[in-house]
Design a protein around this motif. Structure first.
Motif, PDB file in Angstrom:
ATOM      1  N   ASP A  68      12.438  31.876  -6.195  1.00  0.00           N
ATOM      2  CA  ASP A  68      11.061  31.434  -5.938  1.00  0.00           C
ATOM      3  C   ASP A  68      10.959  30.494  -4.738  1.00  0.00           C
ATOM      4  O   ASP A  68       9.905  30.418  -4.103  1.00  0.00           O
ATOM      5  CB  ASP A  68      10.491  30.752  -7.182  1.00  0.00           C
ATOM      6  CG  ASP A  68      10.145  31.760  -8.262  1.00  0.00           C
ATOM      7  OD1 ASP A  68       9.910  32.932  -7.914  1.00  0.00           O
ATOM      8  OD2 ASP A  68      10.117  31.386  -9.457  1.00  0.00           O
ATOM      9  N   ALA A 121       8.522  31.394  -1.700  1.00  0.00           N
ATOM     10  CA  ALA A 121       7.460  30.437  -1.358  1.00  0.00           C
ATOM     11  C   ALA A 121       7.508  30.104   0.135  1.00  0.00           C
ATOM     12  O   ALA A 121       6.462  30.034   0.803  1.00  0.00           O
ATOM     13  CB  ALA A 121       7.615  29.165  -2.193  1.00  0.00           C
ATOM     14  N   ARG A 127       6.114  32.918   2.184  1.00  0.00           N
ATOM     15  CA  ARG A 127       4.642  32.935   2.060  1.00  0.00           C
ATOM     16  C   ARG A 127       4.004  31.856   2.928  1.00  0.00           C
ATOM     17  O   ARG A 127       3.014  32.094   3.637  1.00  0.00           O
ATOM     18  CB  ARG A 127       4.237  32.703   0.599  1.00  0.00           C
ATOM     19  CG  ARG A 127       4.140  33.946  -0.246  1.00  0.00           C
ATOM     20  CD  ARG A 127       2.722  34.548  -0.292  1.00  0.00           C
ATOM     21  NE  ARG A 127       1.754  33.710  -0.996  1.00  0.00           N
ATOM     22  CZ  ARG A 127       1.760  33.469  -2.301  1.00  0.00           C
ATOM     23  NH1 ARG A 127       2.698  33.973  -3.081  1.00  0.00           N
ATOM     24  NH2 ARG A 127       0.823  32.726  -2.844  1.00  0.00           N
ATOM     25  N   ARG A 135       8.084  26.950  -6.678  1.00  0.00           N
ATOM     26  CA  ARG A 135       7.429  28.186  -7.117  1.00  0.00           C
ATOM     27  C   ARG A 135       5.934  28.185  -6.782  1.00  0.00           C
ATOM     28  O   ARG A 135       5.196  27.279  -7.135  1.00  0.00           O
ATOM     29  CB  ARG A 135       7.600  28.388  -8.622  1.00  0.00           C
ATOM     30  CG  ARG A 135       7.070  29.739  -9.080  1.00  0.00           C
ATOM     31  CD  ARG A 135       6.905  29.871 -10.592  1.00  0.00           C
ATOM     32  NE  ARG A 135       7.694  28.963 -11.376  1.00  0.00           N
ATOM     33  CZ  ARG A 135       8.891  29.224 -11.894  1.00  0.00           C
ATOM     34  NH1 ARG A 135       9.435  30.400 -11.699  1.00  0.00           N
ATOM     35  NH2 ARG A 135       9.520  28.321 -12.610  1.00  0.00           N
ATOM     36  N   GLU A 176       2.377  30.090  -7.039  1.00  0.00           N
ATOM     37  CA  GLU A 176       1.598  31.147  -7.709  1.00  0.00           C
ATOM     38  C   GLU A 176       0.621  31.769  -6.718  1.00  0.00           C
ATOM     39  O   GLU A 176       0.264  31.163  -5.709  1.00  0.00           O
ATOM     40  CB  GLU A 176       0.810  30.545  -8.892  1.00  0.00           C
ATOM     41  CG  GLU A 176       1.624  29.729  -9.876  1.00  0.00           C
ATOM     42  CD  GLU A 176       2.611  30.575 -10.693  1.00  0.00           C
ATOM     43  OE1 GLU A 176       2.508  31.813 -10.671  1.00  0.00           O
ATOM     44  OE2 GLU A 176       3.494  29.962 -11.340  1.00  0.00           O
ATOM     45  N   ASP A 177       0.150  32.963  -7.037  1.00  0.00           N
ATOM     46  CA  ASP A 177      -0.820  33.644  -6.170  1.00  0.00           C
ATOM     47  C   ASP A 177      -2.057  32.779  -5.977  1.00  0.00           C
ATOM     48  O   ASP A 177      -2.628  32.275  -6.938  1.00  0.00           O
ATOM     49  CB  ASP A 177      -1.251  34.981  -6.799  1.00  0.00           C
ATOM     50  CG  ASP A 177      -0.202  36.056  -6.525  1.00  0.00           C
ATOM     51  OD1 ASP A 177       0.649  35.828  -5.633  1.00  0.00           O
ATOM     52  OD2 ASP A 177      -0.235  37.095  -7.208  1.00  0.00           O
ATOM     53  N   GLY A 178      -2.452  32.588  -4.732  1.00  0.00           N
ATOM     54  CA  GLY A 178      -3.687  31.868  -4.436  1.00  0.00           C
ATOM     55  C   GLY A 178      -3.574  30.355  -4.564  1.00  0.00           C
ATOM     56  O   GLY A 178      -4.568  29.638  -4.408  1.00  0.00           O
ATOM     57  N   GLU A 179      -2.397  29.849  -4.883  1.00  0.00           N
ATOM     58  CA  GLU A 179      -2.238  28.409  -5.079  1.00  0.00           C
ATOM     59  C   GLU A 179      -2.466  27.645  -3.775  1.00  0.00           C
ATOM     60  O   GLU A 179      -3.012  26.551  -3.774  1.00  0.00           O
ATOM     61  CB  GLU A 179      -0.840  28.106  -5.630  1.00  0.00           C
ATOM     62  CG  GLU A 179      -0.760  26.811  -6.406  1.00  0.00           C
ATOM     63  CD  GLU A 179       0.617  26.595  -7.052  1.00  0.00           C
ATOM     64  OE1 GLU A 179       0.826  25.514  -7.576  1.00  0.00           O
ATOM     65  OE2 GLU A 179       1.477  27.503  -7.014  1.00  0.00           O
ATOM     66  N   SER A 184      -3.802  28.457   0.313  1.00  0.00           N
ATOM     67  CA  SER A 184      -4.318  29.502   1.198  1.00  0.00           C
ATOM     68  C   SER A 184      -4.214  29.071   2.648  1.00  0.00           C
ATOM     69  O   SER A 184      -3.859  27.940   2.944  1.00  0.00           O
ATOM     70  CB  SER A 184      -5.756  29.825   0.836  1.00  0.00           C
ATOM     71  OG  SER A 184      -6.525  28.639   0.869  1.00  0.00           O
TER      72      SER A 184
END
Ligand code: ZN
Length: 241
Positions: free
Chosen positions: A80, A84, A87, A234, A236-239, A241
């Motif tokens: 993760d 991360a 991302r 870690r 999460e999706d959309g945490e 932007s």
């Protein structure tokens, strides 16, 4: 992700991550310093000696036996923390990853700007003609890997003891750290050179330290998390932007 860490990341756009062995141990790759050495007539040879330039040149077959057994983990997967960071780079927040690891997991997770201070097991080169080889060639061969073209010995592009770090890589890493607003240091006890000295280049706003055990830099950090790097990072999706 830890709430305070998320707040720091969400309010900055020039973040650099500096990672140590803990980033890889979270993917099941043991720190080679904890590995047992190999047995020889004089007793047990410690990993630090096997992974030296002298040992590679003089006892290449023994080097490769240890190297293939203890240093190569081709089936290891990014965790993760790796994901991360990839991302955050694609979101335009993270500028670079500076790593002491040699396992290519940041690239596997999708990171593009990765400064590998200690090289990579994925790059290998013939010492005679310079022909390049991937990790597959090292895995597919036995004993001392030889060049298909000229028969020369192939050497991993991994910085061994007694060898110096790549000056371009040091320059790029220090520049990224010097220009960063946020420096996140993770998975290192900051006792091994050059980790301890690189922190001195940072003059940004927020210094974050994530390590399971305390480090000597904890007292100067803005945020200290004594937990595993994969859990702490870690995302999460959309945490964010
Ligand atoms: Zn060659």
């Amino acid at each position: 992700m830890n709430e305070k860490l998320r707040e720091i990341i969400a309010s900055h756009k020039n973040i650099v991550f500096f990672g140590g062995a803990g980033v890889s141990t979270a993917s099941g790759i043991p720190d080679f310093r904890s590995a047992n050495g190999i047995y020889s007539q004089g007793g047990v040879i410690p990993p630090e000696e096997i992974l030296s330039h002298t040992f590679f040149m003089e006892r290449t077959a023994e080097f490769y036996k240890f190297y293939r057994e203890k240093m190569l983990y081709p089936s290891a997967k990014p965790n993760d923390c790796h994901f991360a960071l990839a991302r955050l780079e694609s979101l335009g927040r993270l500028k670079a990853v500076v790593t002491q690891n040699i396992d290519d997991l940041h690239q596997k997770a999708g990171s593009r700007t990765v400064y590998e201070l200690h090289g990579s097991v994925c790059r290998n080169r013939c010492m005679r003609c310079g022909k390049k080889y991937g990790l597959d060639y090292i895995l597919q061969t036995e004993g001392v890997p030889r060049c298909e073209k000229c028969g020369g010995i192939i050497k991993p592009d991994v910085v061994l003891y007694e060898e110096s770090l790549d000056p371009d890589c040091i320059r790029d890493s220090c520049r990224a750290i010097a220009e960063a607003e946020v420096l996140i240091i993770g998975g290192t006890s900051l006792t091994v050179y050059p980790a301890a000295s690189f922190i001195n280049y940072f003059s940004g706003e927020k210094l974050v330290l994530i390590n399971k055990t305390p480090t000597q830099a904890d007292r100067i950090a803005d945020l200290v998390l004594h937990e595993g790097i994969a859990e702490a990072m870690r995302l999460e999706d959309g945490e964010i932007s």
